[in-house]
Motif scaffolding. Structure first.
Motif, PDB file in Angstrom:
ATOM      1  N   ARG A  95      -2.223   4.991  -4.702  1.00 54.60           N
ATOM      2  CA  ARG A  95      -3.607   5.178  -4.249  1.00 54.60           C
ATOM      3  C   ARG A  95      -4.624   4.815  -5.311  1.00 54.60           C
ATOM      4  NH1 ARG A  95      -3.050  10.968  -1.449  1.00 54.60           N
ATOM      5  NH2 ARG A  95      -1.223  10.988  -2.755  1.00 54.60           N
ATOM      6  N   GLU A  96      -4.267   4.972  -6.567  1.00 52.85           N
ATOM      7  CA  GLU A  96      -5.209   4.710  -7.661  1.00 52.85           C
ATOM      8  C   GLU A  96      -5.169   3.254  -8.114  1.00 52.85           C
ATOM      9  OE1 GLU A  96      -2.672   7.084  -7.967  1.00 52.85           O
ATOM     10  OE2 GLU A  96      -3.944   8.585  -7.018  1.00 52.85           O
ATOM     11  N   HIS A  97      -4.667   2.350  -7.273  1.00 54.50           N
ATOM     12  CA  HIS A  97      -4.535   0.927  -7.616  1.00 54.50           C
ATOM     13  C   HIS A  97      -3.593   0.735  -8.800  1.00 54.50           C
ATOM     14  CE1 HIS A  97      -7.706  -0.428  -4.865  1.00 54.50           C
ATOM     15  NE2 HIS A  97      -8.285   0.708  -5.179  1.00 54.50           N
TER      16      HIS A  97
ATOM     17  N   GLY B  83      -8.892  -6.695  -4.973  1.00 53.58           N
ATOM     18  CA  GLY B  83      -8.128  -5.566  -5.469  1.00 53.58           C
ATOM     19  C   GLY B  83      -6.674  -5.917  -5.706  1.00 53.58           C
ATOM     20  N   VAL B  84      -6.112  -6.714  -4.820  1.00 55.32           N
ATOM     21  CA  VAL B  84      -4.713  -7.117  -4.973  1.00 55.32           C
ATOM     22  C   VAL B  84      -4.568  -8.106  -6.129  1.00 55.32           C
ATOM     23  CG1 VAL B  84      -2.711  -8.125  -3.818  1.00 55.32           C
ATOM     24  CG2 VAL B  84      -4.288  -6.687  -2.529  1.00 55.32           C
TER      25      VAL B  84
ATOM     26  N   CYS C 165      -3.739 -10.258   3.138  1.00 53.09           N
ATOM     27  CA  CYS C 165      -4.637  -9.115   3.295  1.00 53.09           C
ATOM     28  C   CYS C 165      -5.179  -9.056   4.702  1.00 53.09           C
ATOM     29  CB  CYS C 165      -5.802  -9.199   2.320  1.00 53.09           C
ATOM     30  SG  CYS C 165      -5.292  -9.101   0.611  1.00 53.09           S
TER      31      CYS C 165
ATOM     32  N   LEU D 147       1.675  -0.470  -4.743  1.00 54.50           N
ATOM     33  CA  LEU D 147       0.368   0.007  -5.195  1.00 54.50           C
ATOM     34  C   LEU D 147       0.212   1.473  -4.821  1.00 54.50           C
ATOM     35  CD1 LEU D 147      -1.964  -2.862  -3.952  1.00 54.50           C
ATOM     36  CD2 LEU D 147      -1.043  -2.540  -6.244  1.00 54.50           C
TER      37      LEU D 147
ATOM     38  N   ASP E 236       0.845  -1.196   0.000  1.00 55.27           N
ATOM     39  CA  ASP E 236       0.000   0.000   0.000  1.00 55.27           C
ATOM     40  C   ASP E 236       0.879   1.244   0.000  1.00 55.27           C
ATOM     41  OD1 ASP E 236      -2.344  -1.490   0.054  1.00 55.27           O
ATOM     42  OD2 ASP E 236      -2.316  -1.624   2.223  1.00 55.27           O
TER      43      ASP E 236
ATOM     44  N   SER F  55      -1.186  -6.383   1.980  1.00 53.69           N
ATOM     45  CA  SER F  55      -2.015  -5.196   1.807  1.00 53.69           C
ATOM     46  C   SER F  55      -3.201  -5.185   2.757  1.00 53.69           C
ATOM     47  CB  SER F  55      -2.526  -5.154   0.358  1.00 53.69           C
ATOM     48  OG  SER F  55      -3.400  -4.068   0.159  1.00 53.69           O
ATOM     49  N   ALA F  56      -3.650  -3.993   3.086  1.00 60.35           N
ATOM     50  CA  ALA F  56      -4.893  -3.843   3.841  1.00 60.35           C
ATOM     51  C   ALA F  56      -6.089  -3.806   2.891  1.00 60.35           C
ATOM     52  CB  ALA F  56      -4.856  -2.564   4.671  1.00 60.35           C
ATOM     53  N   ARG F  57      -5.826  -3.828   1.607  1.00 60.07           N
ATOM     54  CA  ARG F  57      -6.903  -3.832   0.605  1.00 60.07           C
ATOM     55  C   ARG F  57      -7.577  -5.199   0.560  1.00 60.07           C
ATOM     56  NH1 ARG F  57      -5.249   0.384  -3.560  1.00 60.07           N
ATOM     57  NH2 ARG F  57      -3.376   1.268  -2.642  1.00 60.07           N
ATOM     58  N   SER F  58      -8.709  -5.271  -0.132  1.00 58.97           N
ATOM     59  CA  SER F  58      -9.392  -6.552  -0.276  1.00 58.97           C
ATOM     60  C   SER F  58      -8.580  -7.454  -1.212  1.00 58.97           C
ATOM     61  CB  SER F  58     -10.791  -6.351  -0.846  1.00 58.97           C
ATOM     62  OG  SER F  58     -10.701  -5.925  -2.192  1.00 58.97           O
TER      63      SER F  58
END
Length: 65
Positions: free
Chosen positions: A17-19, A49-50, A65, A15, A11, A43-46
């Motif tokens: 901010r805009e993925h 998304g990763v 995640c 990656l 993160d 990542s803290a993303r789902s």
């Protein structure tokens, strides 16, 4: 030195901010993978998304995640 895997907090580094991913990062990640070392984004993303970013970079494998 032999590495079993590379885990990378992604993160804001791998990656944005805009993925998206910074120029040059994709090739470096692919080089690690080509060397036979799994690149594992953390990542803290789902996970979805990763996984999308992995697909864009051209790698597959586990994520944290």
């Amino acid at each position: 030195m032999i590495y079993g895997a590379v885990l990378c907090e992604s993160d804001g580094s791998v990656l944005a901010r805009e993925h998206a991913h910074p120029a040059g990062t994709s090739e470096a990640v692919r080089a690690v993978s080509r060397a036979g070392v799994p690149f594992v984004p953390v990542s803290a993303r789902s996970p979805g998304g990763v996984f999308r970013v992995q697909e864009q970079v051209g790698i597959a494998g586990p994520v944290v995640c």
